[in-house]
Design an enzyme around this catalytic site. Structure first.
Site, PDB file in Angstrom:
ATOM      1  N   ASP A  66      -7.420  -1.780   4.909  1.00 36.80           N
ATOM      2  CA  ASP A  66      -6.616  -2.734   4.157  1.00 36.80           C
ATOM      3  C   ASP A  66      -6.965  -4.183   4.502  1.00 36.80           C
ATOM      4  OD1 ASP A  66      -5.277  -0.842   2.771  1.00 36.80           O
ATOM      5  OD2 ASP A  66      -3.569  -0.745   4.138  1.00 36.80           O
ATOM      6  N   ASP A 101      -1.397  -0.970   6.186  1.00 39.19           N
ATOM      7  CA  ASP A 101      -1.768  -0.642   7.563  1.00 39.19           C
ATOM      8  C   ASP A 101      -3.206  -0.147   7.549  1.00 39.19           C
ATOM      9  OD1 ASP A 101      -1.596   1.830   6.434  1.00 39.19           O
ATOM     10  OD2 ASP A 101      -0.683   2.769   8.170  1.00 39.19           O
ATOM     11  N   ASP A 107       0.880  -1.151   0.000  1.00 39.14           N
ATOM     12  CA  ASP A 107       0.000   0.000   0.000  1.00 39.14           C
ATOM     13  C   ASP A 107       0.927   1.213   0.000  1.00 39.14           C
ATOM     14  OD1 ASP A 107      -2.372   1.443   0.302  1.00 39.14           O
ATOM     15  OD2 ASP A 107      -2.013   1.617   2.452  1.00 39.14           O
TER      16      ASP A 107
END
Lengths: 644, 125
Positions: free
Chosen positions: A530, A526, A332
């Site tokens: 997610d 995080d 991410d």
């Protein structure tokens, strides 16, 4: 007598020392004076203290038609012990040491097992320690401190600055900022006002609030997290299935082999009863599946403890297994590769004036970009000035009276109303091409400066990604940002592939897509949003302090918000799993090779195992497995600076 | 082959047959149920070389507790783990260990020792 296993182990170990000395002296043809009597007395004590519980348990299990490790331990030690007494009376060689050593090593295994459980429950205790101890609750119009467990749903609770929120609830009065990082992983404090919900065990930073308790006891978020960790701890590592399957039939099978050994030697090969029995006892003794039972738990214990010291929490054995097949790591962007906190990178125009005006106007704003500007102003030690006639320009920015002039700060939508020099405009475009968000600052209907804000990559991200690439892993970045910003960041840190413009709920789908191409994917992210991606990936790696436990989908949790943790996590997982495989291999080899040798299959070649050698081999297999697991403490792990 | 050799052969074969029958044969497992007192049901499982009874049946809707009575002192059975409930209790700390079983809906909760060698279940219906 009620003794712990570790105490039993030490007593038995000390008592077995004379026999150990004798065993090593044997090749030099030295006999301890009165050895048989010493061995008889020490072994009898060892049997009474340490082996008797196994005998009792084996008998109880036998009555219930089941057999287990205790059955073998009991049979092996009992046969060796009682035969030795018989042998002593009839003046034959004794085998007390076999009975004693088997007991000592089985106890060592049990004691280690106990210690492992204690460690596991310690970790849980720390989690519960996050909770507040008491709460200030309104009773009869006054606020009184009461223990946490007396707080009930509906209670009115007051929390002062610096205190912990005791339970989950809803704010009735006051405004404050809360550090919720332990629950959400969001390191930036969150502003909370009347009507907002608060979560127990988060920290109140600057305001006093009163709130109504909505969830207490086992319903609170923290309690749910603890529950989750407990479940993870009791979950089962799949690699152990092998040993479990074997153990169900292993023990009776070994007993049958032992009996067959006796029959064949005695009835068909014409050996003496004593010789036949020695072979049978050797089979039982060498077959003790201690090494098999120790192989996985000891490696897991050492591996997970070492990784925990490095800030890597591995949830279970299944994750270790998955890690060894990975070939792709997906990240991410925001908060994972980048800091997650926008920062001012460039200021165009009169730096001091532009920043002062922007900071003064944005002071009361909660916008993340405003926070970045104020931080920059504070870092430059600029005084924030008082402004009046403050007014928000809907969707565009803010304006206010600054030194009797109209000042304004906002996005490019402001440009519709004000003038901008061509030179300033070119600079703005250039900054945007560098994937920076541009904030316009104006005075008296004219743009006087620009502030560029960017969410910069963490200093460690580049190094971590190059380390992963060195290990032959493909790196992918997944982000909701536009292509320009994403590509700029990817180039900076060396990411192989960028998937930009992804909506939060699409992250999991993109991971599935990669998996359909045959990739084994780890996802690093995080925050709560997610979670689907973390659970879709073959290995979910959750980052950031606090969120760790909240994310049940993360198989690996990194305590520090640092990408080098990913490298460490993968390294230690692989090493631990390889060690488990090695241990199981050794343990199985010991039994598959050891049993035929003990049964006297190679006797014609002069290659046999007496019970004491079988005992030594059995003991050595346990020790080698434990030793091999302990070696995990010494293996090199990337960036492990915190050496134990 | 002399008489004693014949004898050993026969006894050995009988022993093997006995082991196979004893350990691999189908044997009826004891089933226990909870006793209900004052709208609370309790069941006791004795832990000694295994769980007896290994299956406990509880009635749905009545708050229930299962007591583990520890009589075994080897490490094998020192813990009881309910994987679905996230319960992992050390039985050696006290003589009787109580585990609360949710009875709001029917279901089966499996439990095992710490090494997953011994198994039992609690059935709510």
């Amino acid at each position: 007598m009620k003794l712990s296993n570790i105490k039993r182990f030490w007593i038995s170990f000390i008592l077995s020392i004379p026999m150990l000395i004798q065993m090593f002296a044997m090749p030099f043809h030295w006999m301890m004076p009165g050895y048989n009597w010493i061995a008889l007395i020490t072994t009898t004590i060892i049997m009474a203290i340490s082996a008797l519980p196994y005998w009792k348990s084996a008998i109880a299990a036998f009555k219930k038609h089941s057999a287990n490790m205790n059955t073998l331990v009991a049979t092996g030690t009992a046969v060796a012990y009682f035969y030795s007494i018989f042998a002593m009376i009839t003046n034959r060689p004794v085998y007390f040491e076999s009975a004693a050593f088997v007991t000592v090593f089985v106890l060592l295994g049990d004691a280690m097992e106990e210690k492992m459980h204690d460690n596991a429950s310690n970790a849980l205790g720390k989690l519960m320690g996050l909770q507040a101890k008491d709460a200030e609750v309104q009773r009869d119009g006054k606020f009184v401190k009461i223990p946490l467990d007396q707080v009930q749903v509906g209670d009115i609770i007051r929390v002062k600055p610096g205190e912990k929120i005791p339970v989950d609830g809803e704010i009735l009065e006051g405004v404050t900022t809360l550090d919720e990082s332990m629950v959400t992983g969001e390191s930036m404090p969150v502003v909370k006002k009347v009507g907002d919900t608060v979560v127990g065990s988060t920290i109140n930073s600057n305001g006093t609030i009163t709130f109504k308790a909505t969830k207490v006891g086992s319903d609170t978020m923290l309690a749910q997290i603890v529950d989750l960790v407990k479940k993870a701890q009791t979950s089962h590592a799949p690699i152990q299935n092998l040993t479990d399957k074997i153990s169900n039939i292993f023990v009776p099978a070994v007993m049958i082999i032992a009996i067959l050994t006796f029959i064949i030697w005695y009835s068909f090969l014409g050996a003496t009863a004593v010789k036949a029995m020695l072979f049978a006892v050797s089979v039982i003794v060498i077959a003790c599946p201690c090494a098999l039972g120790l192989a996985t738990p000891t490696a897991l214990m050492v591996g997970t403890a070492r990784s925990a010291k490095m800030g890597v929490l591995i949830k279970n054995g299944e994750v270790l297994q998955e890690v060894s097949d990975l070939n792709t790591v997906v990240f991410d962007k925001t908060g994972t590769i980048t800091v997650g906190k926008p920062e001012v990178t460039d200021i165009v125009g009169d730096e001091k004036q532009v920043l002062t005006i922007a900071a003064s106007l944005e002071e009361s704003s909660e916008h993340p970009l405003a926070t970045a500007i104020i931080k920059k102003a504070e870092a430059e030690k600029l005084a924030i000035e008082k402004v009046d006639d403050f007014e928000a320009i809907e969707g565009k920015g803010v304006k206010a009276n600054y030194h009797d002039q109209t000042a304004f700060v906002g996005s490019n939508r402001l440009l519709a109303d004000v003038n901008i020099s061509p030179e300033m405009n070119t600079k703005a475009t250039k900054l945007q091409e560098e994937a920076k968000t541009v904030v316009y600052v104006g005075l008296n209907g004219e743009i006087i400066g620009l502030i560029a804000i960017q969410d910069v990559p963490k200093p460690s991200s580049k190094e971590a990604i190059s380390e992963l690439k060195k290990r032959g892993l493909k790196t992918v970045m997944l982000t909701g940002d536009n292509e320009k910003v994403a590509q700029a960041i990817a180039n900076e840190v060396g990411i192989d592939q960028v998937i930009a413009g992804v909506l939060p709920n699409e992250k999991a789908e993109h991971i599935q897509e990669l998996q359909q191409h045959g990739d084994k994917v780890a996802f690093v992210g995080d925050g709560i949003n997610d979670a689907p991606a973390l659970s879709t990936a073959d290995v979910g790696i959750a980052m950031g302090s606090g969120t760790d436990i909240a994310i049940d989908s993360g198989g690996i949790v990194l305590v520090q918000n640092d990408l080098r943790g990913v490298v460490r996590a993968l390294d230690i997982s692989r090493k631990t799993f390889n060690r488990i495989k090695l241990n199981l291999f050794w343990a199985l080899i010991y039994n598959t090779i050891g049993i035929p040798i003990a049964a006297g299959l190679f006797a014609s070649l002069g290659f046999t195992l007496s019970p004491e050698l079988a005992g030594l081999a059995m003991a050595f297999s346990s020790v080698s497995v434990v030793g091999s697991s302990l070696m995990l403490n010494k293996t090199k792990i990337a960036g492990d600076t915190a050496k134990a | 082959m002399n008489i004693s050799q014949m004898l050993v052969l026969i006894i050995g074969i009988i022993l093997i047959g006995f082991i196979v029958w004893w350990f691999f044969g189908k044997h009826k497992e004891a089933t226990g149920s909870g006793t209900i007192v004052n709208d609370e049901q309790t069941a006791t499982i004795v832990v000694n070389g295994g769980y007896s009874p290994s299956t406990v049946v509880l009635k749905k809707g009545i708050p229930a507790q299962v007591n583990f009575d520890m009589r075994d002192s080897t490490a094998c059975l020192s813990h009881v783990v309910f994987e679905q409930l996230g319960v992992n209790k050390d039985l050696t700390k006290q003589k009787i260990t109580t585990v609360n079983i949710p009875t709001d809906k029917p279901g089966t909760y499996n439990f095992a020792c710490g090494m997953d060698m011994f198994h039992g279940k609690v059935i709510v219906k």
